[in-house]
Design a protein around this motif. Structure first.
Motif, PDB file in Angstrom:
ATOM      1  N   TYR A  87       0.839  -1.212   0.000  1.00 24.46           N
ATOM      2  CA  TYR A  87       0.000   0.000   0.000  1.00 24.46           C
ATOM      3  C   TYR A  87       0.868   1.253   0.000  1.00 24.46           C
ATOM      4  N   HIS A  91       0.889   4.286  -2.916  1.00 22.77           N
ATOM      5  CA  HIS A  91       0.626   5.699  -2.605  1.00 22.77           C
ATOM      6  C   HIS A  91       1.868   6.563  -2.832  1.00 22.77           C
ATOM      7  N   ALA A 153      -0.307  -1.116  13.708  1.00 25.14           N
ATOM      8  CA  ALA A 153      -0.922   0.201  13.503  1.00 25.14           C
ATOM      9  C   ALA A 153       0.057   1.305  13.893  1.00 25.14           C
ATOM     10  N   LYS A 154       0.792   1.089  14.984  1.00 25.18           N
ATOM     11  CA  LYS A 154       1.791   2.082  15.396  1.00 25.18           C
ATOM     12  C   LYS A 154       2.927   2.169  14.375  1.00 25.18           C
ATOM     13  N   SER A 156       2.868   1.616  11.269  1.00 25.13           N
ATOM     14  CA  SER A 156       2.508   2.142   9.956  1.00 25.13           C
ATOM     15  C   SER A 156       1.937   3.550  10.017  1.00 25.13           C
ATOM     16  N   GLY A 157       1.524   4.005  11.185  1.00 28.68           N
ATOM     17  CA  GLY A 157       0.836   5.284  11.305  1.00 28.68           C
ATOM     18  C   GLY A 157       1.760   6.471  11.545  1.00 28.68           C
ATOM     19  N   ILE A 158       1.228   7.458  12.243  1.00 31.37           N
ATOM     20  CA  ILE A 158       1.917   8.743  12.393  1.00 31.37           C
ATOM     21  C   ILE A 158       3.229   8.610  13.175  1.00 31.37           C
ATOM     22  N   ASP A 159       3.321   7.613  14.053  1.00 34.17           N
ATOM     23  CA  ASP A 159       4.568   7.405  14.799  1.00 34.17           C
ATOM     24  C   ASP A 159       5.455   6.339  14.151  1.00 34.17           C
ATOM     25  N   GLY A 162       4.058   6.354   8.256  1.00 34.68           N
ATOM     26  CA  GLY A 162       3.346   7.548   7.802  1.00 34.68           C
ATOM     27  C   GLY A 162       4.021   8.825   8.289  1.00 34.68           C
ATOM     28  N   GLY A 163       4.433   8.824   9.544  1.00 34.32           N
ATOM     29  CA  GLY A 163       5.143   9.983  10.079  1.00 34.32           C
ATOM     30  C   GLY A 163       6.481  10.194   9.382  1.00 34.32           C
ATOM     31  N   GLN A 165       7.179   9.413   6.299  1.00 27.15           N
ATOM     32  CA  GLN A 165       6.863   9.989   4.990  1.00 27.15           C
ATOM     33  C   GLN A 165       6.652  11.497   5.101  1.00 27.15           C
ATOM     34  N   ALA A 166       5.953  11.889   6.164  1.00 25.51           N
ATOM     35  CA  ALA A 166       5.689  13.317   6.367  1.00 25.51           C
ATOM     36  C   ALA A 166       6.996  14.066   6.597  1.00 25.51           C
ATOM     37  N   MET A 167       7.900  13.459   7.381  1.00 25.24           N
ATOM     38  CA  MET A 167       9.226  14.071   7.585  1.00 25.24           C
ATOM     39  C   MET A 167       9.964  14.204   6.259  1.00 25.24           C
ATOM     40  N   LEU A 169       8.650  14.525   3.262  1.00 25.10           N
ATOM     41  CA  LEU A 169       8.071  15.649   2.525  1.00 25.10           C
ATOM     42  C   LEU A 169       8.608  16.970   3.054  1.00 25.10           C
ATOM     43  N   LEU A 187      11.860   5.950  10.998  1.00 25.40           N
ATOM     44  CA  LEU A 187      10.400   5.956  10.922  1.00 25.40           C
ATOM     45  C   LEU A 187       9.915   5.479   9.554  1.00 25.40           C
TER      46      LEU A 187
END
Lengths: 302, 302
Positions: A87, A91, A153-154, A156-159, A162-163, A165-167, A169, A187
């Protein structure tokens, strides 16, 4: 570094076997629905079946060998982790993210299908991961299944991913130092690789005070893999990699190679592999597959 | 239709209380991380906090009242469902999907931030749902937690919401009949609404043979909501709705209103509400909130 030998381990054979097992589980989950969902099913099979190194499921199955876990159960957990990985690739490749045309030697999902289908295919792989993981066929003990879900879930998520990826960006146009890059990669790619080993540790009901070494192994291998990726990206060829290379350099982003140089990056990766193997001391041949995976992290050519 | 009265139920007050509880849980989960993830955290708070009817958590808490389930636990399950709903709205609004600028009266996430951040914010809400759900604070029994996770993954994935979205994409330019539209909506929006009640049924450990009526209630309410949405879309004003209207008509897609006409659609929705309430027969005032929600499905003006 390690007294144990892994000459007897057929890493590529094991990897092929695990990859076939993951393909099989995805085939079962993605049988065509002939009611308007056929395009989505086809897109998910395109992205998920018959490609990729399947590193994460391989690590889960390899770590499961330390604790005598049934291989089919470990494979299901590994397939769940691979579903998260798939996934994230779908994305990541979207035009608004990395805008890639090629993945695992094939057109990316939004190229072979369309963007909306790619968003949905990623979302449905995300859900599939938790459906696979929380099923009683993955583990007979519901405590274990709940733990597996919370930790994935932890991771793969914001912590976790996913987090990261945001860093990534946010890093565009920034000058990150080695600490910042290491944190970002821990992360973005490290959390899910760590979880691949952690899943086996959870399934093996390893007591909390015995878990640190496996986490250390996974962290070192994950980082070694990332440095090796940067080296391959720097030197490798796109044909063999099956994806576009040198994107970070083009975007002006720092990598381990740009910060350390080729030689120091290579030495750092090798040191991480040695440390990873050291974390397995005391284990006999049941850890040979994990040792072989660690070595492969830096010896591979794609 | 029903002998019970719900004159005593303060639906709006309850809805406000539940909405505040959901906001609180999201606030806790989305506290700012000051390390490159601040934009992602802000985007998630923008999408997730302080908006929406919170219909799904309200239904979970209302259904939980039938089985004496601790309200905080029901609220956590409801917040997990709302996290799935929020992720789906963020991704649906993307330019490659519905390309919407307005949601809940505010700019959509990709408008207020950017597309890449919107994809990630949706993905991280998706993971947050499972993190909330599988936590022991949601239910003390790990069997129940595992069941909750498996059923939510099914309701949101290819055999639920995600599959319904794919059907909706495939429906463009097709002439769907009433059966096809009903099936599409049952997956696209119905599956998650059904799950909102099912979650309470699972938490209440209702025996399988006693579950059908609650599923019937949820299915009828879900479909009534969708028909009412089509009616509001046909007649309503965008200011009150806080989103763009008449997209389906513009795209030439069939709706319940285009297939049935306004009067028959309204009668059908009312019949579904009556049937939903009938499914609650035998329950006393502990079901009054569920009855009020069913009536609200067709009486609301946005």
């Amino acid at each position: 570094m390690s007294a144990a030998t892994d000459a007897s381990v057929d890493l590529l054979g094991e990897a092929r076997r695990i990859a076939e097992g993951v393909d099989q589980l995805f085939e079962e989950a993605l049988a065509n629905r002939c009611d308007g969902r056929d395009r989505l099913c086809a897109a998910m099979r395109h992205a998920g079946i018959g490609g990729g190194k399947r590193l994460r499921p391989l690590m889960t199955v390899a770590a499961a060998q330390l604790f005598g876990i049934d291989e089919y159960r470990a494979l299901r957990a590994g397939a769940a982790i691979e579903a998260i990985h798939v996934y994230s690739l779908i994305h990541d490749d979207l035009p608004c993210m990395d805008d890639d045309d090629l993945r695992r030697g094939k057109p990316t999902v939004h190229k072979a299908f369309d963007e909306a289908t790619a968003v949905l295919a990623g979302d449905c792989f995300h859900a599939l991961a938790f459906e696979l993981l929380a099923d009683e066929r993955t583990h007979e003990d519901p405590f274990v299944r709940s733990d597996l879900v919370v930790e994935l879930a932890k991771a793969s998520g914001i912590d976790g991913m996913g987090g990261g990826q945001a860093m990534d960006l946010a890093a565009e146009g920034q000058e990150l130092d080695l600490n910042a890059i290491t944190r970002l990669q821990q992360l973005k790619t490290g959390a899910l690789i760590e979880y691949a080993v952690e899943a086996a540790v959870i399934m093996g009901r390893v007591m909390p005070d015995g878990r640190a070494r496996y986490r250390g192994y996974a962290r070192n291998v994950g980082l070694a893999f990332q440095i090796a990726d940067d080296l391959l990206d720097h030197e490798g060829d796109e044909q063999a990699a099956g994806k576009r290379l040198q994107k970070d350099a083009e975007a002006g982003k720092a990598t381990f190679v740009s910060l350390l140089g080729v030689e120091r990056a290579r030495a750092q990766a090798q040191m991480l592999v040695d440390q990873a193997i050291e974390h397995l001391h005391g284990h006999g041949e049941e850890a040979d597959l994990l040792r072989a995976i660690a070595r492969y992290a830096v010896e591979r050519d794609r």
